[in-house]
Design a protein around this motif. Sequence first.
Motif, PDB file in Angstrom:
ATOM      1  N   LEU A 137       0.826  -1.215   0.000  1.00  0.00           N
ATOM      2  CA  LEU A 137       0.000   0.000   0.000  1.00  0.00           C
ATOM      3  C   LEU A 137       0.858   1.261   0.000  1.00  0.00           C
ATOM      4  CD1 LEU A 137      -0.281   1.637   2.996  1.00  0.00           C
ATOM      5  CD2 LEU A 137      -1.503  -0.453   3.575  1.00  0.00           C
ATOM      6  N   MET A 138       2.090   1.148   0.519  1.00  0.00           N
ATOM      7  CA  MET A 138       2.981   2.306   0.492  1.00  0.00           C
ATOM      8  C   MET A 138       3.409   2.628  -0.939  1.00  0.00           C
ATOM      9  SD  MET A 138       2.970   3.316   3.519  1.00  0.00           S
ATOM     10  CE  MET A 138       4.176   4.637   3.328  1.00  0.00           C
ATOM     11  N   GLY A 139       3.426   1.610  -1.800  1.00  0.00           N
ATOM     12  CA  GLY A 139       3.680   1.868  -3.209  1.00  0.00           C
ATOM     13  C   GLY A 139       2.563   2.688  -3.821  1.00  0.00           C
ATOM     14  N   SER A 140       1.326   2.340  -3.481  1.00  0.00           N
ATOM     15  CA  SER A 140       0.180   3.106  -3.985  1.00  0.00           C
ATOM     16  C   SER A 140       0.217   4.541  -3.462  1.00  0.00           C
ATOM     17  CB  SER A 140      -1.130   2.428  -3.566  1.00  0.00           C
ATOM     18  OG  SER A 140      -1.237   1.155  -4.155  1.00  0.00           O
ATOM     19  N   GLY A 142       2.943   6.250  -2.590  1.00  0.00           N
ATOM     20  CA  GLY A 142       4.008   6.951  -3.303  1.00  0.00           C
ATOM     21  C   GLY A 142       3.597   7.311  -4.721  1.00  0.00           C
ATOM     22  N   TYR A 143       2.891   6.396  -5.379  1.00  0.00           N
ATOM     23  CA  TYR A 143       2.416   6.629  -6.742  1.00  0.00           C
ATOM     24  C   TYR A 143       1.420   7.787  -6.768  1.00  0.00           C
ATOM     25  CZ  TYR A 143       1.189   5.188 -11.521  1.00  0.00           C
ATOM     26  OH  TYR A 143       1.005   5.139 -12.881  1.00  0.00           O
ATOM     27  N   ALA A 144       0.510   7.783  -5.800  1.00  0.00           N
ATOM     28  CA  ALA A 144      -0.531   8.811  -5.754  1.00  0.00           C
ATOM     29  C   ALA A 144       0.069  10.204  -5.581  1.00  0.00           C
ATOM     30  CB  ALA A 144      -1.503   8.512  -4.613  1.00  0.00           C
ATOM     31  N   VAL A 145       0.934  10.342  -4.593  1.00  0.00           N
ATOM     32  CA  VAL A 145       1.534  11.653  -4.311  1.00  0.00           C
ATOM     33  C   VAL A 145       2.391  12.122  -5.478  1.00  0.00           C
ATOM     34  CG1 VAL A 145       3.125  12.894  -2.789  1.00  0.00           C
ATOM     35  CG2 VAL A 145       1.475  11.285  -1.811  1.00  0.00           C
ATOM     36  N   ALA A 146       3.189  11.207  -6.037  1.00  0.00           N
ATOM     37  CA  ALA A 146       4.066  11.583  -7.152  1.00  0.00           C
ATOM     38  C   ALA A 146       3.271  11.965  -8.386  1.00  0.00           C
ATOM     39  CB  ALA A 146       5.024  10.438  -7.459  1.00  0.00           C
ATOM     40  N   ALA A 147       2.224  11.200  -8.702  1.00  0.00           N
ATOM     41  CA  ALA A 147       1.429  11.487  -9.903  1.00  0.00           C
ATOM     42  C   ALA A 147       0.806  12.869  -9.827  1.00  0.00           C
ATOM     43  CB  ALA A 147       0.348  10.427 -10.074  1.00  0.00           C
ATOM     44  N   GLY A 241      -3.024  14.075 -13.395  1.00  0.00           N
ATOM     45  CA  GLY A 241      -2.451  13.930 -12.057  1.00  0.00           C
ATOM     46  C   GLY A 241      -3.520  13.583 -11.032  1.00  0.00           C
ATOM     47  N   ILE A 242      -4.662  14.273 -11.125  1.00  0.00           N
ATOM     48  CA  ILE A 242      -5.779  13.988 -10.217  1.00  0.00           C
ATOM     49  C   ILE A 242      -6.278  12.566 -10.440  1.00  0.00           C
ATOM     50  CG2 ILE A 242      -8.111  14.663  -9.537  1.00  0.00           C
ATOM     51  CD1 ILE A 242      -7.423  17.505 -10.500  1.00  0.00           C
ATOM     52  N   LEU A 243      -6.395  12.185 -11.720  1.00  0.00           N
ATOM     53  CA  LEU A 243      -6.869  10.843 -12.071  1.00  0.00           C
ATOM     54  C   LEU A 243      -5.991   9.767 -11.441  1.00  0.00           C
ATOM     55  CD1 LEU A 243      -8.519   8.841 -13.932  1.00  0.00           C
ATOM     56  CD2 LEU A 243      -6.671   9.168 -15.589  1.00  0.00           C
ATOM     57  N   TRP A 244      -4.682   9.854 -11.663  1.00  0.00           N
ATOM     58  CA  TRP A 244      -3.782   8.819 -11.160  1.00  0.00           C
ATOM     59  C   TRP A 244      -3.639   8.890  -9.653  1.00  0.00           C
ATOM     60  CZ3 TRP A 244      -2.638   4.765 -13.990  1.00  0.00           C
ATOM     61  CH2 TRP A 244      -2.752   4.875 -15.376  1.00  0.00           C
ATOM     62  N   ILE A 249      -4.458   6.247  -4.584  1.00  0.00           N
ATOM     63  CA  ILE A 249      -4.801   6.431  -3.169  1.00  0.00           C
ATOM     64  C   ILE A 249      -5.995   5.575  -2.774  1.00  0.00           C
ATOM     65  CG2 ILE A 249      -6.480   8.334  -3.197  1.00  0.00           C
ATOM     66  CD1 ILE A 249      -3.282   8.253  -1.064  1.00  0.00           C
ATOM     67  N   SER A 250      -6.880   5.281  -3.729  1.00  0.00           N
ATOM     68  CA  SER A 250      -8.058   4.475  -3.419  1.00  0.00           C
ATOM     69  C   SER A 250      -7.703   3.029  -3.087  1.00  0.00           C
ATOM     70  CB  SER A 250      -9.037   4.508  -4.601  1.00  0.00           C
ATOM     71  OG  SER A 250      -8.478   3.879  -5.740  1.00  0.00           O
ATOM     72  N   GLU A 251      -6.498   2.593  -3.476  1.00  0.00           N
ATOM     73  CA  GLU A 251      -6.098   1.210  -3.228  1.00  0.00           C
ATOM     74  C   GLU A 251      -5.736   0.943  -1.766  1.00  0.00           C
ATOM     75  OE1 GLU A 251      -3.956   0.648  -7.624  1.00  0.00           O
ATOM     76  OE2 GLU A 251      -2.784   0.535  -5.773  1.00  0.00           O
ATOM     77  N   LEU A 252      -5.446   1.992  -0.998  1.00  0.00           N
ATOM     78  CA  LEU A 252      -4.857   1.814   0.327  1.00  0.00           C
ATOM     79  C   LEU A 252      -5.709   0.984   1.287  1.00  0.00           C
ATOM     80  CD1 LEU A 252      -3.198   5.317   0.970  1.00  0.00           C
ATOM     81  CD2 LEU A 252      -2.322   3.325  -0.251  1.00  0.00           C
ATOM     82  N   PRO A 253      -7.022   1.268   1.450  1.00  0.00           N
ATOM     83  CA  PRO A 253      -7.803   0.496   2.430  1.00  0.00           C
ATOM     84  C   PRO A 253      -7.825  -1.005   2.151  1.00  0.00           C
ATOM     85  CG  PRO A 253      -8.991   2.470   1.771  1.00  0.00           C
ATOM     86  CD  PRO A 253      -7.834   2.333   0.834  1.00  0.00           C
ATOM     87  N   THR A 254      -8.034  -1.377   0.888  1.00  0.00           N
ATOM     88  CA  THR A 254      -8.117  -2.799   0.553  1.00  0.00           C
ATOM     89  C   THR A 254      -6.771  -3.487   0.733  1.00  0.00           C
ATOM     90  OG1 THR A 254      -9.874  -2.330  -1.040  1.00  0.00           O
ATOM     91  CG2 THR A 254      -8.785  -4.453  -1.224  1.00  0.00           C
ATOM     92  N   LEU A 255      -5.679  -2.816   0.356  1.00  0.00           N
ATOM     93  CA  LEU A 255      -4.355  -3.398   0.557  1.00  0.00           C
ATOM     94  C   LEU A 255      -4.063  -3.565   2.043  1.00  0.00           C
ATOM     95  CD1 LEU A 255      -2.303  -1.483  -2.164  1.00  0.00           C
ATOM     96  CD2 LEU A 255      -2.877  -3.926  -2.157  1.00  0.00           C
ATOM     97  N   PHE A 256      -4.500  -2.616   2.856  1.00  0.00           N
ATOM     98  CA  PHE A 256      -4.288  -2.691   4.301  1.00  0.00           C
ATOM     99  C   PHE A 256      -5.014  -3.900   4.889  1.00  0.00           C
ATOM    100  CE2 PHE A 256      -5.340  -1.667   8.717  1.00  0.00           C
ATOM    101  CZ  PHE A 256      -4.095  -1.308   9.212  1.00  0.00           C
ATOM    102  N   LEU A 257      -6.192  -4.200   4.345  1.00  0.00           N
ATOM    103  CA  LEU A 257      -7.006  -5.313   4.854  1.00  0.00           C
ATOM    104  C   LEU A 257      -6.758  -6.615   4.088  1.00  0.00           C
ATOM    105  CD1 LEU A 257     -10.384  -3.369   5.202  1.00  0.00           C
ATOM    106  CD2 LEU A 257      -8.852  -4.036   7.069  1.00  0.00           C
ATOM    107  N   GLY A 258      -5.712  -6.636   3.270  1.00  0.00           N
ATOM    108  CA  GLY A 258      -5.469  -7.751   2.361  1.00  0.00           C
ATOM    109  C   GLY A 258      -5.485  -9.123   3.023  1.00  0.00           C
ATOM    110  N   ASN A 259      -4.725  -9.299   4.089  1.00  0.00           N
ATOM    111  CA  ASN A 259      -4.648 -10.605   4.747  1.00  0.00           C
ATOM    112  C   ASN A 259      -5.994 -11.054   5.302  1.00  0.00           C
ATOM    113  OD1 ASN A 259      -1.912 -10.579   4.194  1.00  0.00           O
ATOM    114  ND2 ASN A 259      -1.389 -11.460   6.180  1.00  0.00           N
ATOM    115  N   LYS A 260      -6.741 -10.142   5.892  1.00  0.00           N
ATOM    116  CA  LYS A 260      -8.050 -10.476   6.447  1.00  0.00           C
ATOM    117  C   LYS A 260      -9.010 -10.899   5.348  1.00  0.00           C
ATOM    118  CE  LYS A 260      -7.774  -7.515  10.550  1.00  0.00           C
ATOM    119  NZ  LYS A 260      -8.383  -6.369  11.283  1.00  0.00           N
ATOM    120  N   LEU A 261      -8.973 -10.197   4.220  1.00  0.00           N
ATOM    121  CA  LEU A 261      -9.854 -10.534   3.100  1.00  0.00           C
ATOM    122  C   LEU A 261      -9.503 -11.896   2.502  1.00  0.00           C
ATOM    123  CD1 LEU A 261      -9.975  -7.046   1.339  1.00  0.00           C
ATOM    124  CD2 LEU A 261     -11.839  -8.142   2.587  1.00  0.00           C
ATOM    125  N   LEU A 262      -8.205 -12.176   2.397  1.00  0.00           N
ATOM    126  CA  LEU A 262      -7.777 -13.469   1.867  1.00  0.00           C
ATOM    127  C   LEU A 262      -8.213 -14.609   2.779  1.00  0.00           C
ATOM    128  CD1 LEU A 262      -4.181 -12.556   0.644  1.00  0.00           C
ATOM    129  CD2 LEU A 262      -6.039 -13.378  -0.804  1.00  0.00           C
TER     130      LEU A 262
END
Length: 392
Positions: A137-140, A142-147, A241-244, A249-262
């Motif tokens: 999620l930290m990749g997402s 970093g991508y969000a802020v940079a874009a 930039g807004i689009l990306w 940034i929208s990916e963060l919650p699901t990635l954070f909960l990844g193990n629980k969802l799996l």
Amino acid sequence: MKKSNMLSIKLKFLYVFQFAAMACFYPFLTYYFQSKGFSYTQIGIAMAVYSITGVITQPIWGVITDKYLDKRTSILITMVFSSLIIYLFVFVNGFYSILMSMIFLLMFQSSVNPLSDAYSYEIIDHNKDIQYGKVRLMGSFGYAVAALTIAQAVKYTSINSSFILFSITMLLGAIIVWSIDFKSKSHHSKMDISSIKNLMKDNRFSVFMISVIIVNISFGINGSYITVLIQKTGGDVSKLGILWFVLAISELPTLFLGNKLLNKFGELNLLMIGLVFYVLRYFLDSLSTSYTSVIIIQGMQSITYPLFLISSYQYMNKITPARMKSSVMTFFAAACGIGNFIGNIGGGILLEHISIFLLFRIISFICMICLIIVAILKRINVSIKEEKYINI
């Protein structure tokens, strides 16, 4: 501080810089090509070359890493060379010169992410309190802020600023990798050709890879031509930039909960849920009348791509042997590249004859086909489990 905590922090920074570098490059490629006077067909060819180069080089890097090097060394080589080669884009002009520069860059850059994922999974295997989703999620982020930041820099300066920042952030990522105190264990159990043959004979792996190729046709079209959709609905480069930013940034919650969802739903069920929402998302894109609605719809990325990513990685790691982790990650990336190749070149050709809105309806249908294939894959898994139970 516990060693595992320090490893977790460093992995998170690796993903921040690695994905920030990508945000300086990929989201603005179509805009860069347009600024060079490329036609839609030329853009499609260029984006197809982008994909097919990865298809060729990623498995090569995976095999080299598993057979001769270690993951850390391979990541350092690919990141450092990427940070230097990117400067070619500042100086080259002309369709063929740009294509050659892109091929040279992608010989190294395209393998950074799959190698990093393989390295992360190896570290996680030895440090069970580190979770891939929370690292990724930290990749997402970093991508969000940079874009968002790079879009403004490009708007008020030039596209060259994105290439310079790519170089800086990629070098910072390499420094993080250099500082990680973890020795790869892959050299103790070398991969051979028979291992690859056995993997290819596994119906689960082959059907899964077919589904990955097909769904990435839609990803390739969306990634390359959503710029056109934004433009056709009234947006400009600053809106990219807004689009990306929204996408990442929208990916963060699901990635954070990844193990629980799996743990709750299982890999293939999660993958099917993600595909259902991909069908809906692309269909809604095809109905958009303003760039604002396009951007809002991209908020569905919070469900679609993270579910695809974490379920795919978990499934691959479950069905493949430890000595092939780097190779399998790069095979997966290559399958994605094949799909992207088809989508990029096919999308560019189709755009010469149909509207961007019809194109997005087509990729919605492609995701529906992939959903059916994953349902077949789920049945194959059930059959294998039943067979094992009978044999016992």
